[in-house]
Structure formats: structure tokens, C-alpha cells
Design a protein around this motif. Structure first.
Motif, PDB file in Angstrom:
ATOM      1  N   ALA A  47       0.856  -1.200   0.000  1.00  0.00           N
ATOM      2  CA  ALA A  47       0.000   0.000   0.000  1.00  0.00           C
ATOM      3  C   ALA A  47       0.887   1.242   0.000  1.00  0.00           C
ATOM      4  CB  ALA A  47      -0.890   0.015   1.239  1.00  0.00           C
ATOM      5  N   PHE A  48       0.410   2.284  -0.662  1.00  0.00           N
ATOM      6  CA  PHE A  48       1.183   3.528  -0.682  1.00  0.00           C
ATOM      7  C   PHE A  48       1.183   4.196   0.700  1.00  0.00           C
ATOM      8  CE2 PHE A  48       0.310   3.389  -5.306  1.00  0.00           C
ATOM      9  CZ  PHE A  48       1.609   3.546  -5.760  1.00  0.00           C
ATOM     10  N   TRP A  49       0.061   4.042   1.390  1.00  0.00           N
ATOM     11  CA  TRP A  49      -0.069   4.774   2.663  1.00  0.00           C
ATOM     12  C   TRP A  49      -0.664   3.883   3.741  1.00  0.00           C
ATOM     13  CZ3 TRP A  49       1.873   9.319   4.185  1.00  0.00           C
ATOM     14  CH2 TRP A  49       1.418   9.841   5.398  1.00  0.00           C
ATOM     15  N   VAL A  50      -0.097   3.959   4.931  1.00  0.00           N
ATOM     16  CA  VAL A  50      -0.637   3.258   6.101  1.00  0.00           C
ATOM     17  C   VAL A  50      -0.709   4.300   7.207  1.00  0.00           C
ATOM     18  CG1 VAL A  50      -0.217   1.414   7.766  1.00  0.00           C
ATOM     19  CG2 VAL A  50       0.469   1.095   5.398  1.00  0.00           C
ATOM     20  N   TRP A  51      -1.825   4.349   7.906  1.00  0.00           N
ATOM     21  CA  TRP A  51      -1.955   5.351   8.980  1.00  0.00           C
ATOM     22  C   TRP A  51      -1.226   4.856  10.221  1.00  0.00           C
ATOM     23  CZ3 TRP A  51      -3.299  10.111   7.858  1.00  0.00           C
ATOM     24  CH2 TRP A  51      -4.081  10.333   6.728  1.00  0.00           C
ATOM     25  N   GLU A  52       0.083   4.838  10.135  1.00  0.00           N
ATOM     26  CA  GLU A  52       0.883   4.422  11.291  1.00  0.00           C
ATOM     27  C   GLU A  52       1.573   5.652  11.874  1.00  0.00           C
ATOM     28  OE1 GLU A  52       4.667   3.021  11.342  1.00  0.00           O
ATOM     29  OE2 GLU A  52       4.788   5.033  10.512  1.00  0.00           O
ATOM     30  N   PRO A  53       2.080   5.576  13.140  1.00  0.00           N
ATOM     31  CA  PRO A  53       2.505   6.805  13.840  1.00  0.00           C
ATOM     32  C   PRO A  53       3.484   7.699  13.084  1.00  0.00           C
ATOM     33  CG  PRO A  53       2.474   4.958  15.348  1.00  0.00           C
ATOM     34  CD  PRO A  53       2.198   4.392  13.995  1.00  0.00           C
ATOM     35  N   ARG A  54       4.593   7.130  12.573  1.00  0.00           N
ATOM     36  CA  ARG A  54       5.596   8.027  11.969  1.00  0.00           C
ATOM     37  C   ARG A  54       5.058   8.715  10.719  1.00  0.00           C
ATOM     38  NH1 ARG A  54      12.024   7.073  11.117  1.00  0.00           N
ATOM     39  NH2 ARG A  54      12.155   8.039  13.161  1.00  0.00           N
ATOM     40  N   LEU A  55       4.347   7.967   9.877  1.00  0.00           N
ATOM     41  CA  LEU A  55       3.812   8.550   8.649  1.00  0.00           C
ATOM     42  C   LEU A  55       2.767   9.628   8.972  1.00  0.00           C
ATOM     43  CD1 LEU A  55       5.137   5.915   7.541  1.00  0.00           C
ATOM     44  CD2 LEU A  55       3.315   5.846   5.857  1.00  0.00           C
ATOM     45  N   THR A  56       1.890   9.290   9.911  1.00  0.00           N
ATOM     46  CA  THR A  56       0.819  10.221  10.265  1.00  0.00           C
ATOM     47  C   THR A  56       1.400  11.516  10.846  1.00  0.00           C
ATOM     48  OG1 THR A  56      -0.556   8.313  10.742  1.00  0.00           O
ATOM     49  CG2 THR A  56      -1.365  10.432  11.522  1.00  0.00           C
ATOM     50  N   LEU A  57       2.388  11.376  11.748  1.00  0.00           N
ATOM     51  CA  LEU A  57       2.987  12.564  12.367  1.00  0.00           C
ATOM     52  C   LEU A  57       3.746  13.404  11.334  1.00  0.00           C
ATOM     53  CD1 LEU A  57       4.192  11.000  15.737  1.00  0.00           C
ATOM     54  CD2 LEU A  57       2.571  12.888  15.502  1.00  0.00           C
ATOM     55  N   THR A  58       4.384  12.732  10.371  1.00  0.00           N
ATOM     56  CA  THR A  58       5.090  13.480   9.328  1.00  0.00           C
ATOM     57  C   THR A  58       4.090  14.250   8.465  1.00  0.00           C
ATOM     58  OG1 THR A  58       6.765  11.742   9.319  1.00  0.00           O
ATOM     59  CG2 THR A  58       6.832  13.299   7.489  1.00  0.00           C
ATOM     60  N   PHE A  59       2.946  13.628   8.217  1.00  0.00           N
ATOM     61  CA  PHE A  59       1.889  14.308   7.457  1.00  0.00           C
ATOM     62  C   PHE A  59       1.383  15.527   8.246  1.00  0.00           C
ATOM     63  CE2 PHE A  59      -2.679  14.395   6.006  1.00  0.00           C
ATOM     64  CZ  PHE A  59      -2.407  14.913   4.754  1.00  0.00           C
ATOM     65  N   VAL A  60       1.232  15.355   9.569  1.00  0.00           N
ATOM     66  CA  VAL A  60       0.806  16.474  10.429  1.00  0.00           C
ATOM     67  C   VAL A  60       1.836  17.603  10.358  1.00  0.00           C
ATOM     68  CG1 VAL A  60       0.417  17.165  12.843  1.00  0.00           C
ATOM     69  CG2 VAL A  60      -0.604  15.066  11.978  1.00  0.00           C
ATOM     70  N   LEU A  61       3.129  17.228  10.399  1.00  0.00           N
ATOM     71  CA  LEU A  61       4.218  18.223  10.300  1.00  0.00           C
ATOM     72  C   LEU A  61       4.095  19.027   9.004  1.00  0.00           C
ATOM     73  CD1 LEU A  61       7.116  19.081  11.541  1.00  0.00           C
ATOM     74  CD2 LEU A  61       8.035  17.574   9.797  1.00  0.00           C
ATOM     75  N   LEU A  62       3.836  18.294   7.905  1.00  0.00           N
ATOM     76  CA  LEU A  62       3.686  18.958   6.601  1.00  0.00           C
ATOM     77  C   LEU A  62       2.513  19.939   6.647  1.00  0.00           C
ATOM     78  CD1 LEU A  62       4.605  19.017   3.561  1.00  0.00           C
ATOM     79  CD2 LEU A  62       2.836  17.324   3.145  1.00  0.00           C
ATOM     80  N   LEU A  63       1.401  19.516   7.245  1.00  0.00           N
ATOM     81  CA  LEU A  63       0.217  20.388   7.316  1.00  0.00           C
ATOM     82  C   LEU A  63       0.490  21.631   8.163  1.00  0.00           C
ATOM     83  CD1 LEU A  63      -2.757  17.867   7.692  1.00  0.00           C
ATOM     84  CD2 LEU A  63      -1.999  19.069   5.642  1.00  0.00           C
ATOM     85  N   ILE A  64       1.213  21.458   9.282  1.00  0.00           N
ATOM     86  CA  ILE A  64       1.517  22.602  10.163  1.00  0.00           C
ATOM     87  C   ILE A  64       2.308  23.664   9.391  1.00  0.00           C
ATOM     88  CG2 ILE A  64       2.907  23.358  12.162  1.00  0.00           C
ATOM     89  CD1 ILE A  64       2.175  20.661  13.496  1.00  0.00           C
ATOM     90  N   TYR A  65       3.366  23.224   8.699  1.00  0.00           N
ATOM     91  CA  TYR A  65       4.214  24.216   8.022  1.00  0.00           C
ATOM     92  C   TYR A  65       3.599  24.708   6.707  1.00  0.00           C
ATOM     93  CZ  TYR A  65       7.596  23.905  11.691  1.00  0.00           C
ATOM     94  OH  TYR A  65       8.193  23.983  12.924  1.00  0.00           O
ATOM     95  N   LEU A  66       2.711  23.901   6.114  1.00  0.00           N
ATOM     96  CA  LEU A  66       1.931  24.419   4.973  1.00  0.00           C
ATOM     97  C   LEU A  66       1.026  25.545   5.471  1.00  0.00           C
ATOM     98  CD1 LEU A  66       0.754  21.454   2.701  1.00  0.00           C
ATOM     99  CD2 LEU A  66       2.005  23.487   2.004  1.00  0.00           C
ATOM    100  N   GLY A  67       0.424  25.306   6.650  1.00  0.00           N
ATOM    101  CA  GLY A  67      -0.422  26.329   7.278  1.00  0.00           C
ATOM    102  C   GLY A  67       0.378  27.593   7.558  1.00  0.00           C
ATOM    103  N   TYR A  68       1.611  27.411   8.034  1.00  0.00           N
ATOM    104  CA  TYR A  68       2.523  28.530   8.307  1.00  0.00           C
ATOM    105  C   TYR A  68       2.720  29.366   7.025  1.00  0.00           C
ATOM    106  CZ  TYR A  68       7.194  30.612   9.268  1.00  0.00           C
ATOM    107  OH  TYR A  68       8.267  31.454   9.415  1.00  0.00           O
TER     108      TYR A  68
END
Lengths: 52, 223
Positions: free
Chosen positions: B106-127
Motif C-alpha cells: 500500500a502507498f499509505w498506512v496510517w501508522e505513527p511516523r507517517l501520520t505525524l510526518t503528514f501532520v508536520l507537513l500540514l503545520i508548516y503548509l499552514g505557516y
């Protein structure tokens, strides 16, 4: 898909991403420099301050 | 930064990238199955993760400095580094997704490291979106600095997520004995070389982006 294709996609996407970002920086830089030149040209002493 | 000083840096980054890619494809042997040839993604995936950490650490430093003394240059540094950091976080996520498909199915699995990295991307995109919205310059810079500082809290969570939670992502022991995926010594050396190459590339992009901020300020002053 084969592993070679996945590898090609990964590297290809990285190059495309970097190229697009560099292109966007260069385009924004050129646009700003063009505006500065335009403003400077409108000023007799080379500065556009206060003309607008 | 003047173009004359930027050119050698850009040439160094380009030459280092070419040498790195040559080594990855023509010098490195394939890994043990199931990683085979596709493991080579690690040479861009891990360095881009490192650059994301570095870039957001620079945002943290620049933001703190801006809040302390109101330095415009530190604000430019933080803004520029956030933009480059978002680029490398996206590269890290995309290369990870492409690598995950043949190994995890699968391309994506909602596991901790991937999910948190996605959150990081969203935070700085928001910035970046917040900064692009404009408004009072000084107020925007100060609020953005607070976002930049608080967003950094995600980085240690991402880094230690593989130790604290059980997920699909391999542990941090790639270069240490007993890890899920072991690299040969020459592969580890190449990985560190690619980290250095990406650091030069980051410095180049950061310098270009800061020059852009300087030019924008020059135009603002003329107006």
C-alpha cells in the motif's frame, strides 16, 4: 509494476519537485527585479521613492 | 546574497547531486530480498527527512531570534527555511510512499511516523499559507514565528515514534546492529554522503530563497 519502475518514479518525482521549486524561485526573482527596474526607471535620480 | 557568491554553491550542489546519483545507481550493489533494487530510495528518503528536521530547526532558531529582537533578517531566514522544509518533507513522504507500495502492498498506512510526518507537513503548509495571506507585516511575522516554534514540537515525536509505538515503519536501527533492515558499510557511507549532498542543496535553496526575500524588501522600500 516492477521495483525498477518504482525506483524510477521516486527519483523522477524528486527531480520534478526540485526543478519546479527552482523554476518558481527564479520566476518570482525575475518578476521582482523587473518591477524594481520599472520603478527605478520612473525616477529621475534612479530611486522611485515617493513617486506613487 | 549576491549571485556571484551563489553560483559556486549552486555548482557544488549540482556536481554533488550528480556524483551521488551516479554512486547510487552504478556503484551500490542491490540489497537482500525483498528490498532488492528498490532500497536505493533510502538514499533520497533519509536525507530528505534529515533536511526537513534541519530546516524546521532553522525555522525555530530564526523565529525565536525574531521574537526576541524583531530582526527582519531572522524572519526572512525562518520563512525561507519553512518553504524549503515543506519541499523536503513532501519529498520524504512521496519517496516513502513509492517505497512502501512494493514492500507493504500500500502507498499509505496510517501508522505513527507517517501520520505525524503528514501532520508536520500540514503545520508548516499552514505557516506558509498564513504568511501568504498578508495583512500587517509585523503582526503576521510574530504570529508566524509562534507557529514556527510550536510546530517544531512534532519533530521529536516523529523521530522517536518508531521506538515508542509499533508501526510499519522500520526502526532507527538501519545503521545499527539488530535493526529491521540492515545496510552494508559501503551503503551506510553512501547514505551519509547523500546527507551531506542534500545539506549543500538545502543551503543553496535557502540562499536563493533569502535573496528573493531581500529583493522583495527592496521593492517594498521603493514603493
Amino acid at each position: 509494476m516492477t521495483h525498477v519502475q518504482y525506483l524510477g518514479i521516486a527519483f523522477g518525482l524528486v527531480w520534478i519537485g526540485l526543478a519546479l521549486y527552482l523554476f518558481s524561485i527564479a520566476r518570482r526573482q525575475a518578476k521582482l527585479e523587473a518591477e524594481i527596474s520599472k520603478l527605478s526607471a520612473r525616477s529621475p535620480n534612479g530611486s522611485a521613492g515617493g513617486l506613487d | 546574497m549576491k549571485s556571484a557568491r551563489l553560483t559556486p554553491l549552486a555548482l557544488l550542489a549540482s556536481a554533488a547531486m550528480l556524483a551521488g546519483v551516479f554512486a547510487i545507481f552504478f556503484v551500490m550493489p542491490d540489497a537482500e530480498p525483498p528490498h532488492g533494487i528498490v532500497y536505493r530510495i533510502i538514499f533520497i528518503h533519509v536525507p530528505s527527512a534529515w533536511i526537513a528536521y534541519l530546516a524546521f530547526a532553522v525555522v525555530l532558531v530564526g523565529s525565536i531570534a525574531h521574537l526576541r529582537n524583531g530582526s527582519k533578517k531572522m524572519d526572512w531566514l525562518a520563512h525561507a527555511s519553512a518553504e524549503v522544509g515543506v519541499l523536503f518533507t513532501a519529498i520524504c513522504l512521496v519517496t516513502g510512499m513509492v517505497w512502501a507500495k512494493p514492500l507493504w502492498g500500500a502507498f499509505w498506512v496510517w501508522e505513527p511516523r507517517l501520520t505525524l510526518t503528514f501532520v508536520l507537513l500540514l503545520i508548516y503548509l499552514g505557516y506558509l499559507v498564513f504568511r501568504a495571506m498578508g495583512g500587517d507585516q509585523e503582526r503576521t511575522s510574530r504570529i508566524a514565528a509562534v507557529i514556527g516554534i510550536t510546530g517544531f514540537a512534532t519533530i521529536p515525536l516523529i523521530h522517536f515514534a518508531v521506538d515508542w509505538y509499533r508501526g510499519h515503519h522500520p526502526g532507527r536501527a538501519v545503521i545499527r546492529p539488530g535493526g529491521d533492515f540492515q545496510l552494508e558499510p559501503e551503503m551506510v557511507a553512501t547514505l551519509f554522503a547523500m546527507v551531506a549532498v542534500f545539506t549543500v542543496l538545502y543551503a543553496t535553496l535557502l540562499a536563493l530563497r533569502i535573496r528573493l526575500a531581500g529583493t522583495a524588501a527592496q521593492l517594498e522600500a521603493l514603493r
